[in-house]
Design an enzyme around this catalytic site. Structure first.
Site, PDB file in Angstrom:
ATOM      1  N   GLU A   4     -10.258  71.317  94.694  1.00 11.13           N
ATOM      2  CA  GLU A   4     -10.634  72.166  93.556  1.00 11.13           C
ATOM      3  C   GLU A   4      -9.648  71.966  92.412  1.00 11.13           C
ATOM      4  OE1 GLU A   4      -9.836  76.811  92.460  1.00 11.13           O
ATOM      5  OE2 GLU A   4     -10.331  76.333  94.544  1.00 11.13           O
ATOM      6  N   LYS A  60     -14.714  84.366  98.703  1.00  8.45           N
ATOM      7  CA  LYS A  60     -13.284  84.115  98.554  1.00  8.45           C
ATOM      8  C   LYS A  60     -12.576  85.454  98.356  1.00  8.45           C
ATOM      9  CE  LYS A  60     -10.339  82.535  94.743  1.00  8.45           C
ATOM     10  NZ  LYS A  60     -10.323  81.720  93.498  1.00  8.45           N
TER      11      LYS A  60
END
Length: 210
Positions: free
Chosen positions: A42, A131
């Site tokens: 990411e 998340k």
């Protein structure tokens, strides 16, 4: 619940958060991380020239790793990451329109949540996973309590204060995916430094979950 893009099956639920990486560093760092066993990378959008870094990493690794962007806050961000070849949308918050757009672009999504309402709203919007961020705020005990009411099988990640030393505690709470930031990469780290840290994290993950 909206149809969503499922989280892919991976050997290890480790996401390298490459905050601050530059395009000139991206290829070498990504090569090392993939080589050591990371399968998700990411690039937060508050990094220098993030879309170029995503493009470079995706060109080399998108066929065998999940590559995308973090700190994605808008529909425009989603489109820019997708246009760069990214297939992963990670955000610090939960915005249904952003999740929906990412689904439309065929992206795997992991929005940030911290409460039961945010978690269920994210799933209703079509999130691939959740998340918990910052995970250090609620810790393993808080996540464990929330897991009791979440649908079985939902992918749960922990980000924020997570590393090799506390993976086991979070895993016992039900976490199977870990977003790793400074514990694997800090701005300016060269490939050798990243390799050492990645190797330690992969070993800890394998000892804990495999």
């Amino acid at each position: 619940m909206t149809n969503n893009i499922e989280w892919p099956k991976q050997k290890r639920g480790l996401i390298a958060i490459l905050r601050g990486i530059t395009p000139t560093e991206a290829a070498a760092v990504a090569d090392v991380l993939i080589g050591e066993g990371f399968e998700s990378l990411e690039v937060p959008l508050n990094s220098p020239d993030p879309f170029r870094s995503i493009e470079i990493i995706a060109m080399n690794h998108s066929n065998h790793a999940l590559v995308g962007g973090g700190t994605i806050l808008s529909i425009d961000h989603v489109d820019q990451v997708a246009n760069a070849g990214g297939r992963l949308m990670v955000s610090p918050n939960m915005r249904p329109n952003v999740i929906k757009r990412a689904n439309e672009r065929g992206m795997v999504t992991m929005p940030g949540v911290l409460t039961p309402s945010e978690a269920f709203n994210a799933l209703d919007a079509g999130a691939s996973g959740l998340k918990f961020f910052p995970a250090s705020i609620i810790g393993p005990q808080g996540i464990s309590a929330l897991m009791a009411v979440l649908p079985k099988g939902v992918i749960v990640g922990a980000v924020g204060g997570v590393g090799a030393g506390n993976m086991l505690d979070y895993n016992r709470a039900g976490v199977t995916t870990f977003g790793i930031g400074s514990a694997v990469y800090r701005p300016g780290d060269n490939a050798s430094a990243v390799r050492i840290k990645a190797r330690e994290l992969v070993a800890a993950y394998d000892k804990t979950l495999c």
